[in-house]
Structure formats: structure tokens, C-alpha cells
Write an enzyme that holds these catalytic residues in place. Structure first.
Site, PDB file in Angstrom:
ATOM      1  N   HIS A 151      50.870  36.611  43.002  1.00  0.00           N
ATOM      2  CA  HIS A 151      51.483  37.074  41.765  1.00  0.00           C
ATOM      3  C   HIS A 151      52.180  35.953  41.001  1.00  0.00           C
ATOM      4  O   HIS A 151      52.851  36.212  40.003  1.00  0.00           O
ATOM      5  CB  HIS A 151      52.447  38.228  42.058  1.00  0.00           C
ATOM      6  CG  HIS A 151      51.752  39.464  42.518  1.00  0.00           C
ATOM      7  ND1 HIS A 151      52.419  40.616  42.854  1.00  0.00           N
ATOM      8  CD2 HIS A 151      50.431  39.735  42.704  1.00  0.00           C
ATOM      9  CE1 HIS A 151      51.541  41.539  43.228  1.00  0.00           C
ATOM     10  NE2 HIS A 151      50.334  41.016  43.156  1.00  0.00           N
ATOM     11  N   HIS A 154      40.313  40.701  46.681  1.00  0.00           N
ATOM     12  CA  HIS A 154      39.847  42.065  46.887  1.00  0.00           C
ATOM     13  C   HIS A 154      38.548  42.114  47.685  1.00  0.00           C
ATOM     14  O   HIS A 154      38.251  43.137  48.311  1.00  0.00           O
ATOM     15  CB  HIS A 154      39.686  42.772  45.545  1.00  0.00           C
ATOM     16  CG  HIS A 154      40.988  43.210  44.953  1.00  0.00           C
ATOM     17  ND1 HIS A 154      41.136  44.364  44.215  1.00  0.00           N
ATOM     18  CD2 HIS A 154      42.225  42.643  44.995  1.00  0.00           C
ATOM     19  CE1 HIS A 154      42.400  44.491  43.833  1.00  0.00           C
ATOM     20  NE2 HIS A 154      43.075  43.452  44.288  1.00  0.00           N
TER      21      HIS A 154
END
EC number: 1.11.1.21
Length: 740
Positions: free
Chosen positions: A270, A108
Site C-alpha cells: 500500500h 492476487h
């Protein structure tokens, strides 16, 4: 998550009913109030003075490159590993490992990067500051950074937050069994947030950035205010994986990723960890910037249960992707393709998908030792299966996991380094030897550089070639001003002004003088290199800059000043094969006020675009001002347009632009052509000058006019020449990380 405090609103005209342009009451300057409240549309020159030296506690002499070079990287890795595997009671680690949290933190930080203006990215450690520290998508990352404080405290000035945030993500991957491609240190901390346009929306998760069918506003990349990429529940919370695939492709493209890289990042990222949505989202408190003082910079305090661990709420989605959430393997794809999926909701009420008909129940481990769970996925995860292109890529990886590992390693490396610029800026023992195309490679210097005698000879040859001051200055500016301080791309090094796509950019007037200048300089280069003694050579890139320097010396002499413009050789020439045309295309200026160029489709008037360009060139307001005035009298305008050329002695380095702009005997009015230009008429009503909005703003804006008055004074000519040359030299060397 809904905004905690409603935004201040204005009337349509920007004025309150009593005629005052401020709604409510004026704030103290320490609260953020000021002139912008009264006149919201005034130029904000503060964007040219961001992160000033006086705000840097390290001092002007601090050399981060020298400090970070002293770190024992193996010891640093061990220290981060210890933090990752030591769960803290104030924020317990899922599965006893903070690795997935650190991957998200690094992702991020780097993932704010966008290709259209190069802004965002991990450099500077911007995730520490508003608004990024309080974006809904960054919920709980405040805890990740606090977990790393013992490491930052130990290494102090030797390790920036910007490097630590990203390196922790890299270490997390290694800790959980993944082999990364490499890592470059070198991100220097900044001490205040960048002034970046993140979108027009005044509420979190607003999406006013779209027009037409689903056309995303430039230069934005994320789909909604406060998100890094896409909405994990689907477009605007619509859990349609196929529709989400459209958003994924466009968003990741705007962050410099192709389909393979996009799929690799989603699958790879993920493979680890989980999302958090244990309970109702309305039990989560305000973000860090709105949180009470006593929370000491932490936000999103939850009153659901303990508020942490098994009760944590972040995105509101409660998904664990794999049965091995702290181990690198191929289980994400095995589970994605191993089950059919049905739409469900998390305990927080967010959309997600669960394996159909109870399949796989109990096979997914609970992060804190509770009962096993059913397989779950995000709507955006299923996009990889339903989109034909992503499906073809990921199904192959299902059978060839080694290819996934290779692609994820390269994509992750690109993600966390995309805003760092050339590899010359990468520091430390983990930098790969291989240079990749997206890093805009330039060859290493393989010859002896020209000295003072050769430089003098080359200047003479250039000035005797028939090329004009205007042509030489324009070409050098076109090459060097392609640099962006945001992602350190562009610039004169590499000589790409003669390569596609730059040679065809409209702002460079490709059908005008550019090709003639290129051809002439190439002839001079070939002649010099064939006759020079020993291994002395000059690159085309160096000649472009040297030509501009020689032209300025000639123009200064015409104005009565004998000067030497600094020139630092050492640039090399890239080939077309070393130049990714599609990647470089986003560097094309849509406006360049320094050349009085305004293309189509700009979101703001020309004077605002000038400030944006100056910001990307890391210029101060005085530097911007002196460059505009100098380039005008040197005839460096786009297509040699007369706009702003307030002089009778073109190609002479005088301060005439400023003197004549301040002339009270000239009256300005919009041109009858209604083309956004202006006419300056003398007392007889005769048109003496024409100008653009960029030109006139230097007389209209009070702060810029103050600078113009410095350079327009009777004693200002020597200072003007000195300051222009200094600013010119700065721009010519913005990309010379090899010498600074």
C-alpha cells in the site's frame, strides 16, 4: 459487487418436485452439462485428469526450462518497464505508471495460495481462467494482463504467462525504487483451470465458510467468496479496524505469513498506487466470464463517465495511500500515524477512512492532474495501528524504515514463490544464493552415489534385517506420499519421516512399526557408510525408498514374478534445524485412503478424500486404482488393519484385491458396529472380508469398477505388477526435481 446471474438452485433433497434430480433443463455437454447434473454426489474422477497432455498446445517434447533459460532477463525487464510507463488510452495509467496495477496483479495471482492443501498460488497462470479471472477482488486485472500482451507476444514460448504475471510485479517494485530479494522463473503454464474448492457459497462475497464465533472452514483462507484475503471495508463490510485485524491475522496465517510478514506486505503493497471507486458500483458491468462476446474476454465495463482513468471503478473504495504513489519510501506509515482518522464513504458508497477535521487536505496528488486530495486509508490499514501486535511492529518501522524494506523484500519473495516448492525448481539469474527455512531446504549431495552393486548389497541387508514387506512398504509410502503436487512440498527427499512433526503423525502409526523401521535403517546406513570404499555413501532418505522397492521385489517374487523396481539414488538427509515444525504440520494427512486411514474432522466421506489425496499426488484414476489394490495386498494399511485386505496371501503382490472385490459370491452390508465399515459375507453367511468405503467404491462406482475389471481379469496379473511398479516409482520420485 452483486452477482449478475442468480445461481441454479436445488431442493433440499437435490431432486425436483417431479422426481428428477435436475432443476430446470438439462444442458448440452458443451455447456457444462452431464452426469453430475443428474447425480450431484457422484465421484468426480475428472479431478485426476486435469490439464491433460492433449490440452497442451506446446506438445509433449516442449521444455520450458530450456526455453526460459534463453531469455535476456535485462532486456525483458526493459520491455516490461516500457509497458509500465507508457499509458494507453483504452486504460489510462494512474500517475502515468502501471506499476501499482502490476503489483496487485502479481499479488492476487500468488495470494490465492493456502497452506492447508497447498492449492492456489501463481503457478500455472490460473488468474487467466475462471473463476479467478472473474472474482470481484480481481476486478480490472484483466486489463493488467492485456497491457502485458505485447511482452508475451514478443517472447512467446520462452516466457509463460505464469512467470510474466509475477515477474511484472517484481519489475514494478524495482521500477519504483524498491530493491527486491530476488526472483525465480520456472512456472509452467496450464491450459485449463484447476478444479479447486474455493468455498461453498453460491454468490459473490458470501461468507457461509464460518462457524462458531468466527471459525474459518479448512482449507480455505480468504474471508469471503471471490476475495483474495480480507474485505478491505472490514469484516462483511463492517468498518471496524480491530475486528478486521482478527481476520487479517487468521487469513494471512493460512497463507503462510506470520505477523511481521503480514504487516510488511500490507505496508509495502500500500505504499504504491490507489484503489478505485469514482462512482456508483451498480454502473459496472458483468465480470469477464459473464460479459458479452464482443468484449473479447474483458469484464467490468463501466458506464460511469468514461469508465476509465479518473472515472474508474474497481473495488468501490477511493483511496490514495501516500503523497508519492509511484515511489518506494516510508510515507505510508508516516501518514498512517501522522493523522487521526474518521469514517467516511467513497463516491461509490464504500466505507473508508479520511484524515480527521480536514487535516492534510490537498497533500495527496490526483492521478490525472486534478485538485489535490485528503489523506485516506482502508479500514484494514488502520488495523495495523489499533492492533497491539501490528502496532508494535509498524511503529518500529516508522523509525527504522530500513527494517521495513528488508522485511518487505523477504515477505514479497515468499509470497510470489510459496507454491513453487524447493529451490531446485527456481530458474534464472535472479535466484538468491540464500535458501530460507520456508523453502524446506535439503543438503546438496556431497558424496558419491551408490551404484548397482551397492544397491544390490543394501537390498539384501534390508531384507535380512527382520523388517517385513508390510513395514518397509508402509514406511516408504508414508515418506513419499507426504508430497503435494499443489505446492510441491513434502516427499521422501530429506528423510523427514524420522523428524518432527512427521514421525509423530497419527497416520504414520508412531507408536507402532515406524520407529523400529527407522532405527533399523539407520543402523544399516551407519554400517554401510563406515565400510563403503572411497566417498560412497547412502542417505537415510534413499534407504527408506530402497527398502520399499526391495520389499515390493520380494512380494512380486512370492507371486511368481522376478522384477526389478526402479530406484534412483541422490536423496539427502535434512536436519531437524532445517525443518520448520509448524510449517510442516499442515502437511499431515487427515485421510489417506491408500492406507485405509480416516482421521477425524474430514469434510467429506472417505472415498472423496481418497480422490483429493490422489489429486495431490498427481495420480491418474488407473494409477490410483492399481496403487490401492497393490498396497492392500502388501499389508500397508494403517496399523495393519484388515480392511480391504482381500487376500489369503498377504505380502504377496497379487491382483487378489480386484478379483475378490468383483466376486459375485460375496454380499456386502454395513458392519453392525456402525463404524463406517462393511462386511463381505459368502453364501453361508460367514464374514469373509471387511472393507471401508474406499474399498467398496472401487466396486460401486461405474468408472472405477471398469478399471478394477481390467486388473481383476484372469490375464491381468502381469499387467497389474507392471502398472503397480510404475505408479509406485512415480510416487517415490514426485519430489525429485533434481533429476527431472
Amino acid at each position: 459487487m452483486p452477482e449478475q446471474h442468480p445461481p441454479i438452485t436445488e431442493t433440499t433433497t437435490g431432486a425436483a418436485s417431479n422426481g428428477c434430480p435436475v432443476v430446470g433443463h438439462m444442458k448440452y455437454p458443451v455447456e457444462g452439462g452431464g452426469n453430475q447434473d443428474w447425480w450431484p454426489n457422484r465421484l468426480n474422477l475428472k479431478v485426476l485428469h486435469q490439464n491433460p497432455a492433449v490440452a497442451d498446445p506446446m506438445g509433449a517434447a516442449f521444455d520450458y526450462a530450456a526455453e526460459v533459460a534463453t531469455i535476456d532477463v535485462d532486456a525483458l525487464t526493459r520491455d516490461i518497464e516500457e509497458v509500465m510507463t507508457t499509458s494507453q488510452p483504452w486504460w489510462p495509467a494512474d500517475y502515468g505508471h502501471y506499476g501499482p496495477l502490476f503489483i496487485r496483479m502479481a499479488w492476487h495471482a500468488a495470494g490465492t495460495y493456502r497452506i492447508h492443501d497447498g492449492r492456489g498460488g501463481a503457478g500455472g497462470g490460473m488468474q487467466r481462467f475462471a473463476p479467478l479471472n472473474s472474482w470481484p477482488d480481481n476486478a480490472s486485472l484483466d486489463k493488467a494482463r492485456r497491457l502485458l500482451w505485447p511482452v508475451k507476444k514478443k517472447y512467446g514460448k520462452k516466457l509463460s504467462w505464469a512467470d510474466l504475471i509475477v515477474f511484472a510485479g517484481n519489475c514494478a517494485l524495482e521500477s519504483m525504487g524498491f530493491k527486491t530479494f530476488g526472483f525465480g522463473f520456472g512456472r509452467v503454464d496450464q491450459w485449463e483451470p484447476d478444479e479447486v474448492y474455493w468455498g461453498k457459497e453460491a454468490t459473490w462475497l458470501g461468507d457461509e465458510r464460518y462457524s462458531g464465533k468466527r471459525d474459518l472452514e479448512n482449507p480455505l483462507a480468504a474471508v469471503q467468496m471471490g476475495l483474495i484475503y480480507v474485505n478491505p471495508e472490514g469484516p462483511n463490510g463492517n468498518p471496524d479496524p480491530m475486528a478486521a485485524a482478527v481476520d487479517i491475522r487468521e487469513t494471512f496465517r493460512r497463507m503462510a505469513m506470520n505477523d511481521v510478514e503480514t504487516a510488511a506486505l500490507i505496508v509495502g503493497g500500500h505504499t504504491f498506487g490507489k484503489t478505485h471507486g469514482a462512482g456508483p458500483a451498480d454502473l459496472v458491468g458483468p465480470e469477464p466470464e459473464a460479459a458479452p462476446l464482443e468484449q473479447m474476454g474483458l469484464g467490468w465495463k463501466s458506464s460511469y463517465g468514461t469508465g476509465t482513468g479518473k472515472d474508474a471503478i474497481t473495488s468501490g473504495i477511493e483511496v490514495v495511500w501516500t503523497n508519492t504513489p509511484t515511489k518506494w519510501d516510508n510515507s505510508f506509515l508516516e501518514i498512517l500515524y501522522g493523522y487521526e482518522w474518521e469514517l467516511t464513504k467513497s463516491p461509490a458508497g464504500a466505507w473508508q477512512y479520511t484524515a480527521k477535521d480536514g487535516a492534510g487536505a490537498g497533500t495527496i496528488p490526483d492521478p490525472f492532474g486534478g485538485p489535490g486530495r485528503s489523506p485516506t486509508m482502508l479500514a484494514t490499514d488502520l488495523s495495523l495501528r489499533v492492533d497491539p501486535i501490528y502496532e508494535r511492529i509498524t511503529r518500529r518501522w516508522l523509525e527504522h524504515p530500513e527494517e521495513l524494506a528488508d522485511e518487505f523484500a523477504k515477505a514479497w519473495y515468499k509470497l510470489i514463490h510459496r507454491d513453487m516448492g524447493p529451490v531446485a525448481r527456481y530458474l534464472g539469474p535472479l535466484v538468491p544464493k540464500q535458501t530460507l527455512l520456508w523453502q524446506d531446504p535439503v543438503p546438496a549431495v556431497s558424496h558419491d552415489l551408490v551404484g548397482e552393486a551397492e544397491i544390490a548389497s543394501l537390498k539384501s541387508q534390508i531384507l535380512a534385517s527382520g523388517l517385513t514387506v508390510s513395514q518397509l512398504v508402509s514406511t516408504a509410502w508414508a515418506a513419499a506420499s507426504s508430497f503435494r503436487g499443489s505446492d510441491k512440498r513434502g516427499g521422501a527427499n530429506g528423510g523427514r519421516i524420522r523428524l518432527q512433526p512427521q514421525v509423530g503423525w497419527e497416520v504414520n502409526d508412531p507408536d507402532g512399526d515406524l520407529r523400529k523401521v527407522i532405527r533399523t535403517l539407520e543402523e544399516i546406513q551407519e554400517s554401510f557408510n563406515s565400510a563403503a570404499p572411497g566417498n560412497i555413501k547412502v542417505s537415510f532418505a534413499d534407504l527408506v525408498v530402497l527398502g520399499g522397492c526391495a520389499a515390493i521385489e520380494k512380494a512380486a517374487k512370492a507371486a511368481g514374478h522376478n522384477i526389478t523396481v526402479p530406484f534412483t539414488p541422490g536423496r539427502t538427509d535434512a536436519s531437524q534445524e532445517q525443518t520448520d515444525v509448524e510449517s510442516f504440520a499442515v502437511l499431515e494427512p487427515k485421510a489417506d485412503g491408500f492406507r485405509n486411514y480416516l482421521g477425524k474432522g474430514n469434510p467429506l466421506p472417505a472415498e472423496y478424500m481418497l480422490l483429493d489425496k490422489a489429486n495431490l499426488l498427481t495420480l491418474s484414476a488407473p494409477e490410483m486404482t492399481v496403487l490401492v489394490g497393490g498396497l492392500r495386498v502388501l499389508g500397508a494399511n494403517y496399523k495393519r488393519l484388515p480392511l480391504g485386505v482381500f487376500t489369503e496371501a498377504s505380502e504377496s503382490l497379487t491382483n487378489d484385491f480386484f478379483v475378490n472385490l468383483l466376486d459375485m459370491g460375496i454380499t456386502w452390508e454395513p458392519s453392525p458396529a456402525d463404524d463406517g465399515t462393511y462386511q463381505g459375507k459368502d453364501g453361508s453367511g460367514k464374514v469373509k472380508w471387511t472393507g471401508s468405503r474406499v474399498d467398496l467404491v472401487f466396486g460401486s462406482n461405474s468408472e472405477l469398477r471398469a478399471l478394477v475389471e481390467v486388473y481383476g481379469a484372469d490375464d491381468a496379473q502381469p499387467k497389474f505388477v507392471q502398472d503397480f511398479v510404475a505408479a509406485w516409482d512415480k510416487v517415490m520420485n514426485l519430489d525429485r526435481f533434481d533429476v527431472r
